[in-house]
Structure formats: structure tokens, C-alpha cells
Design a protein around this motif. Structure first.
Motif, short mmCIF file in Angstrom:
data_model
loop_
_atom_site.label_atom_id
_atom_site.label_comp_id
_atom_site.label_asym_id
_atom_site.label_seq_id
_atom_site.Cartn_x
_atom_site.Cartn_y
_atom_site.Cartn_z
N VAL A 6 0.83 -1.21 0.00
CA VAL A 6 0.00 0.00 0.00
C VAL A 6 0.86 1.26 0.00
O VAL A 6 1.84 1.36 0.75
N HIS A 19 -2.77 5.65 9.83
CA HIS A 19 -3.17 4.77 8.73
C HIS A 19 -2.14 3.66 8.52
O HIS A 19 -2.50 2.51 8.24
N LYS A 20 -0.87 4.01 8.66
CA LYS A 20 0.19 3.02 8.52
C LYS A 20 0.07 1.93 9.58
O LYS A 20 0.19 0.73 9.29
N LEU A 23 -2.95 -0.39 8.81
CA LEU A 23 -2.69 -1.30 7.69
C LEU A 23 -1.72 -2.41 8.10
O LEU A 23 -1.92 -3.58 7.77
N GLU A 26 -3.13 -5.24 10.03
CA GLU A 26 -3.90 -6.19 9.21
C GLU A 26 -3.00 -7.04 8.34
O GLU A 26 -3.47 -7.81 7.50
N HIS A 28 -0.67 -5.85 6.14
CA HIS A 28 -0.29 -5.21 4.88
C HIS A 28 1.04 -4.47 5.03
O HIS A 28 1.44 -4.10 6.14
N ARG A 113 -10.89 -2.01 6.84
CA ARG A 113 -10.80 -3.43 6.47
C ARG A 113 -11.85 -3.78 5.40
O ARG A 113 -11.55 -4.44 4.41
N LEU A 116 -11.04 -2.14 1.99
CA LEU A 116 -9.93 -2.82 1.32
C LEU A 116 -10.41 -4.08 0.61
O LEU A 116 -10.01 -4.36 -0.53
#
Length: 238
Positions: A6, A19-20, A23, A26, A28, A113, A116
Motif C-alpha cells: 500500500v 493509517h500506517k 494497515l 492487518e 499489509h 478493512r 480494502l
């Protein structure tokens, strides 16, 4: 859902970090964080992400919407916009940007989630459709029958090599350098191509590379674009 690469485009350091963290929690990976439009486009080109998480207003007054259009046009990258605005003009701009999703700030993990999953499923379907279209176009390009397609705005969006050859052009590229719409293709005294009904053959005068007019039988065979334009019609010359 598989682990994604991402790209985050956000000029606010706190929001970018949040946001990092979401992600990465999860599973990513973050390929980079951009603060401006130019930086975002450069990272998209060099890092080849699966998806972009994009703020609308970026550093130095640059536009996330413009960056998203460039990314989708050049690299077919799906973009999820993140915004705190609700202005009608802003939302319409997002619709016109080929955005895949929109999340309002503050972003929740569950909302991120779900979006995405939706976006990546849609992106996979679009990729499959483009791959099928590319195979279809490659096949048609090799046919000895002269074929081309025209958008509703009378723009010629695709032709095969046989069509270019019929009109005296060395290649499809040479044809498009000279002729991009039907006004340059069809004699001025002739009726519009759109008066041709599906399955009906009519004789039409077409202009060659040397500005001569040749008479060909024109037949509309399918209402679907090969070149990717919307509401296109297929024609063949006989």
C-alpha cells in the motif's frame, strides 16, 4: 484477503502514522508515504503498489484527486480516498476521478478493512476484464478483415492493421497520427456512420492516406469497444 503493498498519500504526519499502523496491523506492507502530488506519482511509478490510500488535499496545495487520475490512467492503480470534507463539489470531483472508495475521517479499523476487501475484489475483476480485452484485441489485430471502432462522440478509438492498410497507412500508429475522428475518415457529403443499423451493409466513401476517396461497404457488427472507450460501435469494411 491477501497481504497488500500500500502507498499512503497524506500530508498530515499524525494521520499518515495512524493509517500506517492500521494497515500493518492487518498484515499489509507500506511501500512509502507521500506528502505531495508529484511525490505520490513518483512512488506509484517506482514502488508498484497494489493500492493507494489517498488524502484529497496535499502539501503545497497539490491535489490528491489529480494524482489519483494520473495513477489510474497510467498504472491502473485502485485508489481509496480519505477525506474530512462533505462539499457536494468535492464529492462530485471524487466521482469523476475513478476513485474506488471513499472513507470519512477519522478512519476506523473496521471501515478500512471492509473497504480494502471491496476495492481489491473490484480491482481483480477489472484486471481480468482488461486481460480478456487485450487477448481479444490481439486476435482482431491479426485478422485480414479491416475493422475499426468509433465512440459516440465520433472519435475513432481502435483499428486493426488490415484497416490501416486498406486506407494506405503503414501502421495503426500512422493512421491515428493523421486521423482521430470520423470527419477525417468519411467523405463530407456522406451520412454519419451512426445511420448504419446493426447488420445492414451500406456503401461508404472513405478517405485514404493520399486524400483519395475509396468506396467501401461498411457494416456495423457489434456495439462494444475494443479500445476501451464507452458506448463504442464496431465496423468492418468489405
Amino acid at each position: 484477503m491477501c497481504n497488500l503493498q500500500v502507498l499512503i498519500v497524506e500530508d498530515d504526519a499524525v494521520s499518515a502514522t495512524l493509517h500506517k499502523t492500521m494497515l500493518e496491523s492487518e498484515g499489509h506492507s507500506i511501500v512509502g508515504v507521500a506528502r505531495s502530488e508529484d511525490e505520490a506519482i513518483e512512488l506509484a511509478r517506482n514502488k508498484n503498489p497494489d493500492l493507494v490510500l489517498m488524502d484529497i488535499y496535499l502539501e503545497d496545495g497539490t491535489s490528491g484527486v489529480h494524482a489519483a487520475k494520473e495513477m489510474y490512467s497510467s498504472y491502473a492503480l485502485p485508489v481509496i480516498f480519505i477525506t474530512c470534507g462533505t462539499a457536494v463539489e468535492q464529492l462530485q470531483e471524487l466521482v469523476d476521478s475513478d476513485a474506488f472508495a471513499l472513507i470519512k475521517k477519522p478512519v476506523s479499523l473496521e471501515e478500512l478493512r471492509v473497504n480494502l476487501s471491496i476495492v481489491m475484489r473490484r480491482a481483480a475483476e477489472i484486471k481480468q476484464s482488461k486481460e480478456q480485452a487485450a487477448c481479444y484485441e490481439a486476435l482482431l489485430s491479426q485478422l485480414p478483415v479491416a475493422m475499426f471502432s468509433v465512440c459516440r462522440n465520433n472519435t475513432i478509438d481502435w483499428c486493426n492493421q488490415a484497416f490501416a492498410a486498406v486506407l494506405g497507412y503503414a501502421s495503426q500508429h500512422a493512421f491515428f497520427e493523421r486521423c482521430s475522428d470520423t470527419e477525417l475518415l468519411v467523405g463530407a457529403e456522406k451520412d454519419s456512420l451512426w445511420l448504419v443499423d446493426t447488420g445492414v451493409r451500406v456503401r461508404q466513401d472513405l478517405r485514404t492516406a493520399s486524400d483519395e476517396m475509396v468506396s467501401k461497404v461498411l457494416r456495423k457488427i457489434e456495439c462494444q469497444s475494443v479500445g476501451g472507450g464507452s458506448e463504442c460501435c464496431f465496423f468492418i469494411l468489405e
